[in-house]
Design a protein around this motif. Structure first.
Motif, mmCIF file in Angstrom:
data_model
loop_
_atom_site.group_PDB
_atom_site.id
_atom_site.type_symbol
_atom_site.label_atom_id
_atom_site.label_comp_id
_atom_site.label_asym_id
_atom_site.label_seq_id
_atom_site.Cartn_x
_atom_site.Cartn_y
_atom_site.Cartn_z
ATOM 1 N N UNK A 152 0.916 -1.550 0.253
ATOM 2 C CA UNK A 152 0.048 -0.104 0.369
ATOM 3 C C UNK A 152 0.928 1.254 0.433
ATOM 4 N N UNK A 153 2.149 1.176 0.975
ATOM 5 C CA UNK A 153 2.854 1.608 0.590
ATOM 6 C C UNK A 153 3.113 3.024 -1.060
ATOM 7 N N UNK A 154 3.143 1.815 -2.409
ATOM 8 C CA UNK A 154 2.866 2.321 -3.301
ATOM 9 C C UNK A 154 2.532 3.841 -3.981
ATOM 10 N N UNK A 155 1.371 3.057 -2.769
ATOM 11 C CA UNK A 155 -0.160 4.658 -2.895
ATOM 12 C C UNK A 155 0.398 6.019 -3.189
ATOM 13 N N UNK A 156 1.412 6.081 -2.477
ATOM 14 C CA UNK A 156 1.212 7.365 -1.452
ATOM 15 C C UNK A 156 3.016 8.260 -2.660
ATOM 16 N N UNK A 157 3.454 6.947 -1.590
ATOM 17 C CA UNK A 157 4.809 7.391 -2.356
ATOM 18 C C UNK A 157 5.266 8.130 -3.381
ATOM 19 N N UNK A 158 5.617 9.191 -3.947
ATOM 20 C CA UNK A 158 5.730 9.825 -5.423
ATOM 21 C C UNK A 158 6.939 8.892 -5.808
ATOM 22 N N UNK A 159 6.582 8.396 -6.722
ATOM 23 C CA UNK A 159 5.664 9.163 -7.787
ATOM 24 C C UNK A 159 4.400 8.197 -7.543
ATOM 25 N N UNK A 160 3.517 9.034 -7.317
ATOM 26 C CA UNK A 160 2.105 8.275 -7.224
ATOM 27 C C UNK A 160 1.093 8.321 -7.973
ATOM 28 N N UNK A 161 0.491 7.158 -9.024
ATOM 29 C CA UNK A 161 -0.202 7.346 -9.878
ATOM 30 C C UNK A 161 -2.082 8.252 -9.340
ATOM 31 N N UNK A 162 -2.217 7.989 -7.436
ATOM 32 C CA UNK A 162 -3.313 8.121 -7.471
ATOM 33 C C UNK A 162 -3.237 10.114 -7.268
ATOM 34 N N UNK A 163 -2.131 10.248 -6.466
ATOM 35 C CA UNK A 163 -1.786 11.283 -5.742
ATOM 36 C C UNK A 163 -1.633 12.707 -7.464
ATOM 37 N N UNK A 164 -0.720 11.593 -8.529
ATOM 38 C CA UNK A 164 -1.159 12.327 -10.222
ATOM 39 C C UNK A 164 -2.323 12.536 -10.119
ATOM 40 N N UNK A 165 -3.516 11.734 -10.223
ATOM 41 C CA UNK A 165 -4.918 11.697 -10.570
ATOM 42 C C UNK A 165 -5.907 12.653 -9.405
ATOM 43 N N UNK A 166 -5.460 12.843 -8.227
ATOM 44 C CA UNK A 166 -5.837 13.853 -7.288
ATOM 45 C C UNK A 166 -5.535 14.834 -8.345
ATOM 46 N N UNK A 167 -4.623 15.358 -8.238
ATOM 47 C CA UNK A 167 -3.707 16.912 -8.951
ATOM 48 C C UNK A 167 -4.509 16.957 -9.936
ATOM 49 N N UNK A 168 -4.559 16.512 -11.272
ATOM 50 C CA UNK A 168 -5.309 16.340 -12.413
ATOM 51 C C UNK A 168 -6.550 16.849 -11.983
ATOM 52 N N UNK A 169 -7.495 16.570 -11.276
ATOM 53 C CA UNK A 169 -9.049 16.096 -10.656
ATOM 54 C C UNK A 169 -9.071 17.828 -9.565
ATOM 55 N N UNK A 170 -7.523 18.230 -9.150
ATOM 56 C CA UNK A 170 -8.094 19.733 -8.060
ATOM 57 C C UNK A 170 -7.842 20.336 -8.741
ATOM 58 N N UNK A 171 -7.289 20.330 -9.884
ATOM 59 C CA UNK A 171 -5.788 21.074 -10.362
ATOM 60 C C UNK A 171 -4.484 22.280 -9.026
ATOM 61 N N UNK A 172 -4.244 20.825 -8.506
ATOM 62 C CA UNK A 172 -3.123 21.144 -8.044
ATOM 63 C C UNK A 172 -2.216 20.482 -8.040
ATOM 64 N N UNK A 173 -0.924 21.770 -7.513
ATOM 65 C CA UNK A 173 -0.107 21.351 -8.363
ATOM 66 C C UNK A 173 0.567 19.958 -8.489
#
Lengths: 161, 430
Positions: free
Chosen positions: B148-169
């Motif tokens: 599960x550490x893979x989802x948070x420790x960068x590079x993280x696909x989940x963080x990329x998708x969150x960033x895209x959706x919320x227009x966060x850097x």
């Protein structure tokens, strides 16, 4: 025929992803070290992102790789599962046809306004028209899957809906 | 407002009937949007959403990081990572399970997917743990949780998708994920230490390795370390954008895999096609989510919710805790990325209105959906382990992950109440 189509789309997708990787790498190195990015690299990448989706679409439809909730899957068994498979695949086929129609209308509007890609200096509409071909392919796959489910002998339905 | 409730009920009914989440969100999103603006404009939004809104340069970050992870997974680096962690930690009680956690953390630093981390590490870490007499529950549990550490420790696909959706850097999100990721490794190894202290038979210690061997074992992991430093360091100091870093990372992983002679033309093709298909699956989910977001926004649900929270005087942190509780419940039925795509459009405007930091909230969301990967009934990592180790019972694995779930709950609480854990590193970026 299906295998050939699957392989052809797979090869195209593989080449596309590899080119995207190489292009981004060359673009970064060119920009950061030689102060000379790949001309129109930005627009080419955007087109490749779009085509990754649309080339991949028929492949993931054929392999039923769309994410579903598996938790309730066991509730659908035997004949109910077969009917569910037919109905859902027809529904997805129709939805993908609507998707195709909307892409076509969108492409038509782009053509009408003569929208061009700023750096590549070519029209945008033809790229979208080609995408319609892939969504149409995906729709056909759903109808084929529905047909296969329909022809499945009663009681033998084990596959995914 | 009632229409939104009808929409959510309809969506869950469709999902129950086995309609894929992407189609479900697209159907409800389009018809819900049509209710407010009319059918023709709602249908036209499909054309623009499925082209103009996803054919963006920045979105190439997704296929490129997926590709990087797939090359890394095929490079055999996981074996070297495990060997190195094992040399340094194996002599402790539960040391091999701790080594598994650290190796998973290291692997996550170059691979953005939890499932890939769990699947890859299962092959590497399970045989030695069995050889040293580790209990199946602890061995499988540490791999499932470590994954599960893979989802948070960068590079993280989940963080990329969150960033895209919320227009966060995305660069800020990646930097924000580092300390909570390391905290995750620390708390998971602490969980192993506690469990093996209570019952030492679960994880007997191995023979200590000589120091020369320990240092020699680090040789196998330097390539991965360099790749991580280039990718993350480049983003952090502003040398690359996340998209550029993804291109560098994917190429670097390709070169590492080539140098380790683990690639053939056939396997390279397989990796490329698989990365393309994964991207297409994620992007169709994203298109569905964007259509659903149109409906959520036009219904003004986030505004109504934010106003309500203000009226009933719930403090902002209380709202976050409520969101976390909702995620934990939803995690029982929805897969992690889908859960994020479905809920973030509702929650993030609420957080924005309440003046909460979206980077911090992104980390909270990703850590909470991480928990859903290992909790019943649909903990995906547990199922991956179960598929790869058919002789270990599912209940045994779920029992094995319990101490790690407890560690995760502690971590979520720490991240919520000490925002600096997430926001300290991004604060030094431009």
């Amino acid at each position: 025929m299906v295998r050939l189509l699957d392989q052809t789309l797979g090869y195209l997708l593989a080449v596309l992803i590899f080119v995207m990787m190489t292009l981004t790498f060359v673009d970064v190195v060119g920009r950061q070290i030689f102060n000379s990015p790949v001309p129109a690299g930005f627009e080419i990448t955007e087109l490749m992102v779009g085509y990754t989706i649309y080339l991949g679409l028929p492949l993931i439809c054929a392999r039923r790789e769309h994410i579903t909730i598996g938790l309730f899957e066991h509730l659908f068994k035997g004949e109910i599962r077969r009917i569910q498979g037919v109905v859902l695949n027809v529904l997805f086929g129709v939805l993908t046809l609507i998707w195709t129609r909307e892409l076509w209308i969108h492409a038509g509007k782009l053509a009408q306004h003569n929208e061009i890609l700023m750096f590549l200096k070519v029209e945008r509409a033809p790229f979208i028209y080609v995408m319609c071909g892939f969504t149409l392919m995906a729709a056909a796959i759903f109808f084929i899957l529905a047909w296969v489910k329909l022809r499945e002998p009663t009681g033998a339905a084990q596959g995914d809906g | 407002m009632e229409m939104v409730l009808v929409g959510f009920v309809a969506l869950f009914a469709l999902l129950f009937l086995q309609v894929p989440i992407s189609f479900g969100m697209a159907i409800v999103g389009t018809f819900g949007f049509a209710y407010f603006v009319g059918l023709a404009p709602a249908l036209r939004s499909i054309g623009t959403t499925a082209t103009d809104m996803v054919m963006l340069y920045d979105f190439s970050v997704l296929p490129l990081f997926v590709l990087m992870g797939n090359f890394v997974a095929r490079s055999g680096i996981s074996q070297d990572l495990y060997e190195a962690s094992n040399r340094w930690l194996g002599h402790r009680r539960g040391g091999l399970a701790m080594a598994t956690i650290v190796a998973c953390g290291g692997f996550s630093a170059v691979c953005g997917s939890s499932l890939a981390t769990a699947a890859t590490m299962a092959k590497v870490a399970m045989p030695p743990m069995r050889r040293f007499g580790y209990a199946d529950s602890l061995a499988a549990g540490s791999i499932a949780a470590g994954g599960t550490l893979g989802i948070l420790i960068p590079p993280s696909i989940a963080l990329v998708i969150y960033g895209i959706m919320t227009e966060t850097d995305i660069g800020h999100l990646f930097a924000a994920g580092i300390i909570p990721g390391i905290l995750g490794i620390f708390l998971y190894t602490a969980a192993v230490a506690v469990v093996t202290r209570i019952n030492p038979e679960l994880g007997p210690p191995a023979e200590p390795a000589p120091w020369s061997e320990r240092f020699r074992s680090l040789r196998g992991v330097w390539g991965m370390l360099v790749l991580f430093v280039i990718v993350m360091g480049g983003i952090y100091v502003g040398f690359f954008t996340p998209t550029e870093a993804a291109g560098i990372g994917a190429t670097g992983a390709f070169v590492i895999a080539l140098a380790r002679k683990t690639l053939t033309v056939r396997s390279t093709m397989e990796i490329l096609v698989e990365s393309g298909r994964t991207t297409a699956t994620l992007m169709t989910l994203l298109i569905g989510s964007l259509l659903f977001t149109n409906f959520v926004n036009v219904s003004r649900l986030p505004n109504v919710l934010a106003d309500w929270f203000v009226t009933v005087d719930i403090p902002p942190l209380g709202v976050v805790v409520i969101c976390v509780a909702i995620y934990i419940v939803l995690g029982c039925i929805l897969e992690s990325i889908s859960m994020m795509l479905l809920t973030v459009p509702v929650f993030y405007p609420v957080m924005q209105t309440l003046g909460l930091d979206l980077v911090w909230f992104g980390i909270v969301v990703v850590v909470v959906i991480e928990i859903s990967l290992i909790t019943p009934p649909i903990g995906l990592n547990v199922f991956v382990l179960n598929a790869m180790l058919p002789d270990v019972k599912l209940t045994e694995i779920f029992r094995g992950v319990l101490p790690f779930v407890a560690a995760d709950i502690v971590r979520v609480a720490l991240i919520i109440f000490i925002p600096a854990l997430s926001l300290y590193l991004p604060s030094f970026m431009d």
